[in-house]
Enzyme design. Structure first.
Site, PDB file in Angstrom:
ATOM      1  N   GLU A 210      18.261  27.402 -22.321  1.00  0.00           N
ATOM      2  CA  GLU A 210      17.624  28.652 -21.911  1.00  0.00           C
ATOM      3  C   GLU A 210      17.655  28.682 -20.394  1.00  0.00           C
ATOM      4  O   GLU A 210      17.164  27.764 -19.744  1.00  0.00           O
ATOM      5  CB  GLU A 210      16.187  28.708 -22.421  1.00  0.00           C
ATOM      6  CG  GLU A 210      15.475  29.988 -22.050  1.00  0.00           C
ATOM      7  CD  GLU A 210      13.986  29.851 -22.103  1.00  0.00           C
ATOM      8  OE1 GLU A 210      13.327  30.221 -21.116  1.00  0.00           O
ATOM      9  OE2 GLU A 210      13.467  29.358 -23.120  1.00  0.00           O
TER      10      GLU A 210
ATOM     11  N   CYS B 193       9.793  32.548 -18.110  1.00  0.00           N
ATOM     12  CA  CYS B 193      11.167  32.999 -18.348  1.00  0.00           C
ATOM     13  C   CYS B 193      11.206  34.420 -18.886  1.00  0.00           C
ATOM     14  O   CYS B 193      12.252  35.058 -18.896  1.00  0.00           O
ATOM     15  CB  CYS B 193      11.879  32.044 -19.297  1.00  0.00           C
ATOM     16  SG  CYS B 193      10.868  31.509 -20.673  1.00  0.00           S
TER      17      CYS B 193
END
Length: 525
Positions: free
Chosen positions: A265, A302
């Protein structure tokens, strides 16, 4: 609880021999003790050797044994008590309440995966019985189950010292799948990592599992991480971090004689689309809640809303003015590390210096050495579409509002986005037709689409998707949050005409695990 500053390799504590790592309190700049000497290639070798030796025994543990192990890890983490949150606060600058909530999420994830393991649906048991009389060709007896890939390397994340670190989602899902785990602890919070690592180490011993089921390594620079990914006994990688870090690990994984999957990620700006009717009716409220989301955790999520897209006009102007006022009132917050603070400062200054970008507002400052000053900017859709730099992620409380001339230009913005973790639609009933037009573009580029909410705050459950096309993640087919994360570390195996004595327990006719099965194409509970 006294920290020892050591590596944890199986059930052993090992003093590293490489450069020493010290955590830094980002709120004060103070260096924290103890120092953690980095591991060597021989330490990587030993951890991977133990993981490989543990794999075949661990992967065939009963569902109950494995579920109990995950629950024991959660119990051991909770038993650390205040020492864990106190060290986490010192190493991250995050408030105590955030660390306590993150510990709850970490233990909740482990217990969620324990329930998933017990249910056994992840085994995906299938059986096509033999049809010896079938014409023109008989059918063999075919049975299928999922098995774990093998030992997994997990890299701790900087922004979640607990939930995406040593016992975080990657570790929990890999252990649930039956994979031993070797963790590369993040250098920003080694003490927090050691405390959690020792909790897992104790759980391994209490559950009488092979010691190689878990190891924890430290190391500055890239050497330990690259050596871990290159080791032939490692069969998959879990990573949360920068795009440069993720792509470097991907390159190493693909250069191996046996390439392996890297579930990384990496980068996302999480666009928010302000649909016209919603903006007209609720612009002030949307602006205020937007800035609240932007400021959460100093923007170090994020899923932080780093891009806002709307139609140029009085309603968008009012939104920007309200958001700007809220930004000006935003208190400065401590960022996680000196490096993250410097990258944020550099990114904001670069955006501010772009001649096509208008600076709307900056937040308050303080005397802290690594504080985040919230920032809000605007730019035209034309410039956004022609300048790739305007799509770059700034990790922190900064966002860019894109002004579109009309709905066609808003559509083009959606079509040109890179892969994203999230996209948000702020809409009212009158916006449904316009939103429907955006949906195909968003589905192709986004892992999670939401309406009238904010992307920060990820629910850990069965339906959650925390993933998306590159560069949000390296594999858009997976999620790193939620029960479906277990499938990253599994693969199917078919057993054809095997005698009953050779069949794995899960595939035997008696169904000893009492799991749901697909028998000749029909679901049997």
């Amino acid at each position: 609880m006294t920290l020892q500053g050591t590596l944890l390799i199986g059930q052993q504590t090992v003093t590293g021999t490489q450069d020493e790592i010290h955590a830094i309190n980002p709120a004060t700049g103070d260096v924290l003790e103890p120092g953690y000497r980095g591991g060597s290639r021989s330490d990587v070798e030993q951890a991977c050797k133990l993981a490989d030796a543990a794999f075949d025994q661990y992967r065939e543990t009963s569902l109950e044994t494995r579920a109990h192990f995950l629950e024991t890890i959660a119990d051991e983490i909770e038993a650390i008590g205040a020492d864990l949150t106190e060290r986490g606060v010192a190493e991250s600058g995050l408030p105590k309440a955030r660390l306590e909530g993150e510990r709850g999420r970490t233990c909740g994830q482990l217990r969620l995966f324990a329930a998933v393991v017990r249910a056994g649906e992840w085994l995906d048991v299938r059986h096509d019985p033999a049809l010896p009389e079938r014409q023109p060709m008989p059918r063999a007896d075919l049975r299928q189950r999922h098995i774990p890939l093998g030992p997994v390397a997990v890299f701790g994340a900087s922004n979640f010292p607990l939930a995406f670190s040593v016992a975080g989602g990657d570790t929990a899902s890999a252990l649930a799948a039956g994979c031993p785990v070797v963790v590369k602890g993040h250098s920003a919070h080694p003490g927090t990592s050691e405390l959690v690592g020792r909790a897992i180490q104790r759980a391994v011993a209490k559950c009488e599992l092979p010691e190689g089921v878990f190891s924890l390594l430290f190391g500055s620079g890239k050497e330990i991480g690259q050596a871990l990914v290159a080791d032939p006994r490692i069969k998959a990688v879990g990573f949360t971090g920068s795009r440069s870090g993720g792509t470097a690990l991907m390159a190493t994984a693909q250069a191996r004689p046996e390439p392996i999957p890297v579930y990384a990620e990496m980068s996302s700006i999480n666009p928010v689309f302000l649909m016209p009717e919603a903006l007209k009716a609720r612009g002030t409220a949307i602006a205020e809640s937007f800035v609240a989301s932007l400021n959460m955790g100093a923007g170090q999520f994020c899923t932080n809303p780093g891009l806002v897209v709307g139609l140029k006009g009085a309603d968008l102007d009012a939104f920007v003015a309200t958001a700007g006022d809220a930004v000006k009132a935003s208190a400065a917050q401590t960022m996680l590390t000196p490096g993250i603070h410097e990258a944020y400062r550099s990114g904001v200054n670069e955006l501010s210096g772009n001649a096509c970008v208008n600076e709307v507002a900056r937040g308050q400052t303080n005397d802290g050495p690594h504080s985040c000053q919230t920032a809000l900017f605007t730019a035209s859709a034309h410039d956004f579409l022609t300048q790739e730099a305007l799509q770059s992620e700034i990790f922190g409380s900064a966002s860019l509002v894109i002004e579109c001339r009309d709905s066609d230009e808003m559509q083009r913005v959606a079509e040109q986005l890179e892969g994203q973790l999230t996209a948000t639609l702020q809409l009212d009933d009158g916006d449904l037709d316009a939103a429907k037009r955006l949906m195909p573009a968003l589905e192709r580029r986004v892992g999670r689409i939401m309406a009238n909410g904010w992307p920060t705050g990820v629910e850990v459950g069965h339906a959650m998707v925390h993933g998306g096309p590159y560069p949000a993640t390296s594999d858009s087919r997976t999620t790193s949050v939620g029960s479906a994360a277990i499938y990253r570390f599994l693969r199917p195996v078919c057993y054809q005409d095997l005698p009953a004595g050779l069949l794995p327990e899960a595939l035997r006719d008696s169904n000893p695990f009492n799991v749901s099965r697909l028998i000749d194409g029909k679901r049997e509970s």
